[in-house]
Write a protein that holds these residues in place. Structure first.
Motif, PDB file in Angstrom:
ATOM      1  N   ARG A 283       0.790  -1.216   0.021  1.00  0.00           N
ATOM      2  CA  ARG A 283       0.132  -0.068   0.065  1.00  0.00           C
ATOM      3  C   ARG A 283       0.933   1.045  -0.005  1.00  0.00           C
ATOM      4  NH1 ARG A 283      -5.347  -0.434   1.713  1.00  0.00           N
ATOM      5  NH2 ARG A 283      -5.234   1.533   1.139  1.00  0.00           N
ATOM      6  N   VAL A 284       1.977   1.118   0.687  1.00  0.00           N
ATOM      7  CA  VAL A 284       2.856   2.316   0.783  1.00  0.00           C
ATOM      8  C   VAL A 284       3.674   2.667  -0.570  1.00  0.00           C
ATOM      9  CG1 VAL A 284       4.941   3.376   1.492  1.00  0.00           C
ATOM     10  CG2 VAL A 284       3.435   2.304   3.244  1.00  0.00           C
ATOM     11  N   TYR A 285       4.033   1.615  -1.313  1.00  0.00           N
ATOM     12  CA  TYR A 285       4.488   1.710  -2.689  1.00  0.00           C
ATOM     13  C   TYR A 285       3.310   2.096  -3.498  1.00  0.00           C
ATOM     14  CZ  TYR A 285       8.471  -1.002  -1.343  1.00  0.00           C
ATOM     15  OH  TYR A 285       9.719  -1.569  -0.625  1.00  0.00           O
ATOM     16  N   GLU A 286       2.190   1.899  -3.519  1.00  0.00           N
ATOM     17  CA  GLU A 286       1.093   2.335  -4.393  1.00  0.00           C
ATOM     18  C   GLU A 286       1.169   3.845  -3.918  1.00  0.00           C
ATOM     19  OE1 GLU A 286      -3.133   0.833  -5.732  1.00  0.00           O
ATOM     20  OE2 GLU A 286      -2.656   0.378  -3.623  1.00  0.00           O
ATOM     21  N   GLN A 289       3.293   5.697  -5.461  1.00  0.00           N
ATOM     22  CA  GLN A 289       3.306   5.663  -6.975  1.00  0.00           C
ATOM     23  C   GLN A 289       4.553   4.957  -7.578  1.00  0.00           C
ATOM     24  OE1 GLN A 289       2.689   9.378  -9.437  1.00  0.00           O
ATOM     25  NE2 GLN A 289       0.860   9.827  -7.902  1.00  0.00           N
ATOM     26  N   ARG A 290       5.198   3.983  -6.752  1.00  0.00           N
ATOM     27  CA  ARG A 290       6.024   2.840  -7.067  1.00  0.00           C
ATOM     28  C   ARG A 290       5.537   1.593  -7.285  1.00  0.00           C
ATOM     29  NH1 ARG A 290      10.328   3.351  -2.062  1.00  0.00           N
ATOM     30  NH2 ARG A 290      10.985   1.312  -3.120  1.00  0.00           N
ATOM     31  N   PHE A 291       4.699   1.751  -8.522  1.00  0.00           N
ATOM     32  CA  PHE A 291       3.701   0.553  -8.927  1.00  0.00           C
ATOM     33  C   PHE A 291       4.637  -0.621  -9.212  1.00  0.00           C
ATOM     34  CE2 PHE A 291       1.196   4.759 -10.155  1.00  0.00           C
ATOM     35  CZ  PHE A 291       0.461   4.619  -9.087  1.00  0.00           C
ATOM     36  N   ASP A 292       5.734  -0.600  -9.781  1.00  0.00           N
ATOM     37  CA  ASP A 292       6.480  -1.603 -10.110  1.00  0.00           C
ATOM     38  C   ASP A 292       6.816  -2.502  -8.771  1.00  0.00           C
ATOM     39  OD1 ASP A 292       6.612  -1.437 -12.900  1.00  0.00           O
ATOM     40  OD2 ASP A 292       7.957  -0.086 -13.095  1.00  0.00           O
ATOM     41  N   ASP A 293       7.349  -1.725  -7.827  1.00  0.00           N
ATOM     42  CA  ASP A 293       7.775  -2.289  -6.532  1.00  0.00           C
ATOM     43  C   ASP A 293       6.361  -2.876  -5.906  1.00  0.00           C
ATOM     44  OD1 ASP A 293      10.456  -1.426  -6.872  1.00  0.00           O
ATOM     45  OD2 ASP A 293       9.995   0.233  -5.645  1.00  0.00           O
ATOM     46  N   PRO A 319      -5.482  -6.171  -9.784  1.00  0.00           N
ATOM     47  CA  PRO A 319      -6.113  -5.489 -10.842  1.00  0.00           C
ATOM     48  C   PRO A 319      -5.794  -3.841 -10.964  1.00  0.00           C
ATOM     49  CG  PRO A 319      -7.447  -7.048 -10.059  1.00  0.00           C
ATOM     50  CD  PRO A 319      -6.509  -6.843  -9.182  1.00  0.00           C
ATOM     51  N   ARG A 320      -5.718  -3.290  -9.605  1.00  0.00           N
ATOM     52  CA  ARG A 320      -5.444  -2.023  -9.580  1.00  0.00           C
ATOM     53  C   ARG A 320      -4.037  -1.574  -9.936  1.00  0.00           C
ATOM     54  NH1 ARG A 320      -7.182  -1.476  -4.435  1.00  0.00           N
ATOM     55  NH2 ARG A 320      -4.947  -1.278  -3.495  1.00  0.00           N
ATOM     56  N   LEU A 321      -3.364  -2.415  -9.688  1.00  0.00           N
ATOM     57  CA  LEU A 321      -1.690  -2.074  -9.687  1.00  0.00           C
ATOM     58  C   LEU A 321      -1.553  -2.220 -11.229  1.00  0.00           C
ATOM     59  CD1 LEU A 321      -0.173  -4.048  -6.663  1.00  0.00           C
ATOM     60  CD2 LEU A 321      -0.298  -1.419  -7.181  1.00  0.00           C
ATOM     61  N   ARG A 322      -2.037  -3.217 -11.752  1.00  0.00           N
ATOM     62  CA  ARG A 322      -1.688  -3.475 -13.444  1.00  0.00           C
ATOM     63  C   ARG A 322      -2.389  -2.470 -14.182  1.00  0.00           C
ATOM     64  NH1 ARG A 322      -2.888  -9.543 -12.174  1.00  0.00           N
ATOM     65  NH2 ARG A 322      -0.753 -10.457 -12.505  1.00  0.00           N
TER      66      ARG A 322
END
Length: 555
Positions: A283-286, A289-293, A319-322
């Motif tokens: 959640r923190v990476y999201e 905006q470090r979506f790859d991590d 799905p949200r990350l993709r």
């Protein structure tokens, strides 16, 4: 023998000190050993007064506020406590401490010469006087005309340490200590030995107290950088204390998230092995905006989830990350429609004339002598599990039992609760394969009836319900239910379906989750229902709707 109705708290405290002396004597410093010996030698009324004061918020006490029927002369009882140095009268006290002991009218009289307006709040009075009265003074200097003694308890910190060693935590206090021989509760007798102690050294106690102080500092808003450095210095070889340290790191990370300090939150979660930390880091990476991590971590969790709860959360997140990475995330099906879900039916009933829980309405609608229905929710499966696995649950492992008056192991909610007892639980579950489980459960229900347990609901699961369950629920189904329960005891002890239906003649049963108008399935309920559906355990959801005409009549 003390009269328990009059000095029960003193009897409790004496037993606690005896227990600490016998079980933790090698961990006590000289002053603590001396305290135990001196307390035993004090007059009974002095002992009683000391315990009364320790049970209240201190450290300062006005004699006039210590009114107890069983201690007729408080000043006389205090004299021996002053002689041994446990109560003091000449200690300096700050203005804020003085304010805590007095009412506003009393304070206005004490500072009558300060010219303070009587309409001020007590907090405003304190603020107005702080600049002039910053230095601490003795109580006699603050209040030369005092007509009653005032004492400061000097052994509070020592007794806090003793309380920790007895209870194994700092959230229980002496006032919660319930004596088993009063007949209020019955507790399982656990065989304690030196190896089963959570505190194996004095340094272990110091570590616990340090972690507790850091948790309090976190609650008071201490800087995350300071906290993380301090927590890093609290590493300990004691696995029980390391779990507490990991849990504190999780709490620090959550506090950083609330403050939107994402980099410090990431730092906390990277150091934390407590369940839930990996998902929080996603959640923190999201958020950063470090979506790859975030995606890489989510995919790793998908391959080896730490729990069903994490698996469920990751399935919602992927799905949200993709989509955030432009990968066109697939649409996730809602949980009730996914694979392994149980059947769902809708039933229309008359609304009850008086407000009644929908579970009771449906139970009454279905119940017959030939097919009885019980509202059990979490009680039935937990109780069957608790009875079968009683020896494993009450095994004297380090960090599990601290004193003779525990309703269950202190590490029940710990991530490794089941893993630490794996061999013991396996031995209990093997009885389901041999057919010996029925006799074991029935015998334990008879022998342990009423003994405190974190799993057994004695008031719900009586002999009749127990017999029906053992007749109608196959051993293979019980093993499946217990196996999942053990996968994550903290999360899986709840979420079971509301009702159980039995057809004794056919040796058949079914679980039913009941939902009234507007009710939705909770995540833990969804996970249990899906598990049942995937493993052939009869379970369904019944959505109850009220007939339109009956709604008017009920109104």
């Amino acid at each position: 023998m003390l009269a328990p109705h009059r000095y029960y708290y003193l009897h409790n405290f004496r037993q606690a000190l005896d227990w600490i002396g016998e079980r933790h004597g090698d961990l006590l410093a000289a002053d603590e050993q001396r305290f135990l010996a001196q307390f035993a030698a004090l007059p009974q009324l002095s002992q009683a007064l000391m315990v009364r004061m320790l049970m209240r918020r201190g450290p300062w006490f006005r004699a006039g506020k210590l009114v107890y029927e069983e201690i007729p002369d408080v000043a006389a009882a205090a004299a021996p406590l002053q002689e041994v140095g446990w109560l003091a009268t000449q200690e300096p006290m700050g203005l804020d401490e003085l304010f805590a002991l007095h009412t506003k009218p009393e304070l206005l009289q004490l500072f009558a010469g300060a010219g303070l307006p009587g309409g001020l709040r007590k907090s405003a009075l304190l603020q107005a006087l702080q600049a002039v009265h910053a230095a601490p003074r003795t109580y006699a200097q603050w209040n030369p005309a005092a007509r009653e003694p005032l004492w400061r308890v000097m052994v509070g910190e020592m007794c806090e340490r003793l309380r920790l060693m007895f209870f194994g935590n700092l959230h229980q206090d002496w006032s919660e200590f319930v004596l088993a021989d009063l007949g209020i509760f019955r507790y399982e007798s656990v065989a304690f030995d030196a190896d089963s102690r959570a505190f194996q050294s004095r340094a272990d106690v110091d570590c616990y107290l340090a972690l507790s102080a850091l948790r309090q500092a976190l609650d008071e808003g201490e800087d995350a950088e300071v906290l993380l450095q301090a927590v890093a210095s609290c590493e300990n070889a004691n696995p029980w204390l390391e779990k507490r340290r990991a849990k504190l790191l999780l709490r620090i990370g959550q506090a950083c998230e609330r403050a939107q300090d994402w980099s410090q939150a990431e730092r906390a979660y990277l150091q934390c092995g407590y369940p839930g930390a990996r998902h929080r880091r996603m959640r923190v990476y999201e958020r950063m905006q470090r979506f790859d991590d975030a995606l890489a971590l989510a995919l790793a969790a998908q391959q080896a989830p730490e729990s069903d709860e994490e698996s469920q959360r990751v399935a919602r997140m992927l799905p949200r990350l993709r989509r955030s990475l432009g990968q066109g995330g697939t649409t996730r099906k809602s949980a009730p429609e996914s694979a392994g879900s149980p059947e769902a039916v809708t039933l229309e009933l008359d609304a009850p004339a008086v407000p009644t829980a929908v579970e009771y309405v449906l139970r009454a609608h279905w119940h017959t002598a030939e097919a009885p229905v019980f509202y059990v929710e979490n009680a039935l499966v937990n109780s069957l599990f608790g009875l079968l696995c009683w020896p494993a649950i009450f095994a004297p492992l380090p960090g599990a039992f601290f004193h003779p008056f525990q309703s269950g192991p202190a590490d029940l909610g710990a991530p490794d609760f089941a893993a630490r007892r794996a061999a013991l639980f396996n031995a209990c579950l093997e009885l389901l394969d041999t057919g010996a489980y029925r006799q074991a459960i029935l015998q334990r229900h008879a022998e342990k009836n009423g003994v405190q347990s974190p799993f057994v609901f004695w008031s719900t699961v009586d002999e009749a319900l127990l017999a029906l369950a053992l007749d109608c629920i196959p051993a293979a189904h019980l093993k499946l239910l217990f196996t999942r329960l053990l996968c994550d005891v903290k999360a899986n002890r709840t979420g079971f379906p509301d009702l159980v239906r039995f057809w004794p003649a056919q040796r058949r049963y079914a679980f039913v989750e009941v939902k009234g108008p507007g009710d939705k399935l909770q995540d833990n309920q969804i996970r249990w229902l899906q598990y049942c559906g995937a493993h052939g355990i009869p379970a369904s959801v019944c959505h109850v709707r009220w007939r339109a005409e009956s709604l008017g009549e009920a109104a």
